[in-house]
Enzyme design. Structure first.
Site, short mmCIF file in Angstrom:
data_model
loop_
_atom_site.label_atom_id
_atom_site.label_comp_id
_atom_site.label_asym_id
_atom_site.label_seq_id
_atom_site.Cartn_x
_atom_site.Cartn_y
_atom_site.Cartn_z
N PHE A 8 44.65 37.24 38.24
CA PHE A 8 43.28 36.99 37.81
C PHE A 8 42.80 35.59 38.25
CE2 PHE A 8 44.73 40.37 34.93
CZ PHE A 8 43.66 41.26 34.99
N SER A 9 42.38 34.75 37.29
CA SER A 9 41.71 33.49 37.63
C SER A 9 42.63 32.38 38.12
CB SER A 9 40.92 32.99 36.42
OG SER A 9 39.76 33.76 36.24
N CYS A 10 43.92 32.62 38.21
CA CYS A 10 44.76 31.66 38.93
C CYS A 10 44.23 31.47 40.34
CB CYS A 10 46.21 32.12 38.97
SG CYS A 10 47.04 32.16 37.37
N LYS A 20 41.29 30.76 41.13
CA LYS A 20 40.36 29.61 41.18
C LYS A 20 41.07 28.33 41.58
CE LYS A 20 36.97 31.36 37.79
NZ LYS A 20 37.59 32.64 37.41
#
Length: 395
Positions: free
Chosen positions: A81-83, A85
């Site tokens: 997921f947002s890792c 970013k």
């Protein structure tokens, strides 16, 4: 040298629950890791640690797919997921470091079509700090549009910010990726996933992708829904609209054709939310940024990281008032005790929905990665316990 070629003094670890190896100094981390693995056969995970560019710990265990009983292996990857970013932020900081862009210049300097409808002065840094006023794509797109890149980019070009850019913040759950990613594409001619592979991934043999190649699909773990539903706010909040693209993406949608676990979504580039990685891949990526791998040159300099870890946004978000319990530097989540305790004020990284977490720290010379397919819910302290153990071992 690729990370697969690295040699290290290793202590083998193999039990009913944990496999892998760990150097003697970090043996307590393996004991903690055994306690964070699911006990009901629904899910697994891995943790990896580099110190001063060298691997010191690589552990895995549990089940990659509860439907088939497939065991988690050293090369098992999972949606983090947002890792993602954190990876995208590294790329932009590197480009700024190399003089190819200025984080405080308008996005429109690199992407002219963006500079309209009140966005003329939006800076690259405001995008990276969730202050651009564009947390949600207002135009309702199809699932296919979301995966195709250009429709989302064109929708953002025509959108008016929700608030005056720079005056407030709200988590840009997915728009972060297209906004930052289009700047990367305009500067380099490559999408973020392709540029990452060229800059680091292929050169160093790092098992991390934004846009999963078909030949890697067989290694991916199936997402396992949490015992209790993830505590999302209401469907009309900006936060939930952002994660679901106005309800177009099923979240988490482990087995849905339109979910985050769908092969078509994993193969596309959603640079804020669909990185796929092994724990070692995430740890190596952040070690490369913080210290360099195997005595190599670090990707991001002391000066660059000092700028990156200065707090830019924290506290309740615009309108919804949601507080994620995180502090944000420029692109990265930074040390945020007590809610998200890392190692030091020099720590930089990001977590992902359900628990996966990665960070680097040049003060301790660390690159850390924890991945799991068993999504956590409200009181998920797995990564906190692992980081606490790492901290104790470093003292």
């Amino acid at each position: 040298m690729s990370i697969a070629d690295a040699d290290n003094e290793k202590r083998g670890v193999e039990s009913m629950r944990v496999q892998g190896w760990v150097s003697e100094q970090f043996k307590p981390v393996s004991d903690v890791f055994a306690t964070v693995l699911p006990e009901d056969g629904r899910g697994g995970g891995a943790v990896s640690l580099f110190v001063d560019g060298e691997p010191v710990l690589d552990l895995w265990g549990g089940v990659a797919d509860s439907r088939t009983g497939r065991a988690w292996e050293q090369g098992t990857a999972v949606l983090v997921f947002s890792c993602a970013k954190s990876i995208v932020s590294m790329l932009l900081h590197y480009l700024a470091q190399e003089g190819q862009l200025d984080l405080d210049s308008p996005v429109a300097s690199y992407w002219p079509e963006f500079g309209c409808h009140g966005k003329e002065a939006v800076t690259v840094r405001q995008v990276l700090t969730h202050r651009a006023g564009l947390p949600v794509v207002e135009e309702v797109l199809t699932f296919e549009d979301v995966l195709a890149w250009t429709p989302v980019v064109e929708a953002l070009e025509q959108q008016t910010p929700f608030w005056e850019p720079g005056r407030a913040h709200a988590y840009h759950g997915l728009t972060f990726g297209w906004l930052a990613g289009e700047v990367i594409r305009r500067v380099t001619g490559r999408t973020p996933g392709v540029y990452f592979r060229e800059l680091l991934g292929d050169r160093l043999g790092i098992e991390t992708w934004i846009g999963l190649p078909p030949e890697e699909a067989g290694r991916v773990a199936r997402l396992e829904e949490p015992v209790e539903p993830l505590p999302l706010p209401g469907p009309d909040t900006l936060f939930t609209r952002a994660l679901t693209m106005n309800g177009v993406i099923d979240f988490p949608g482990a087995d849905s054709k339109y979910g985050y676990g769908s092969p078509s979504l994993l193969a596309a580039e959603l640079p804020a939310g669909n990185a796929v990685a092994t724990a070692r891949g995430l740890a190596a990526t952040h070690a490369a940024a913080a210290t360099g791998l195997h005595t190599g040159t670090r990707l991001l300099t002391l000066k660059t990281l000092t700028d990156a870890v200065r707090e830019q946004s924290s506290g309740p978000s615009w309108r919804d008032g949601i507080d994620l319990g995180r502090r944000f530097g420029t692109g990265f989540m930074i040390d945020s005790p007590p809610e998200w305790r890392l190692l030091s004020p020099r720590s930089f990284g990001h977590d992902g929905a359900g628990g996966s977490t990665a960070f680097g720290d040049d003060a301790y010379g660390v690159g850390f990665g924890f991945v799991t397919n068993r999504l956590g819910s409200g009181a998920d302290d797995r990564v906190d316990r692992l980081i606490t153990a790492v901290r104790e071992c470093l003292r």
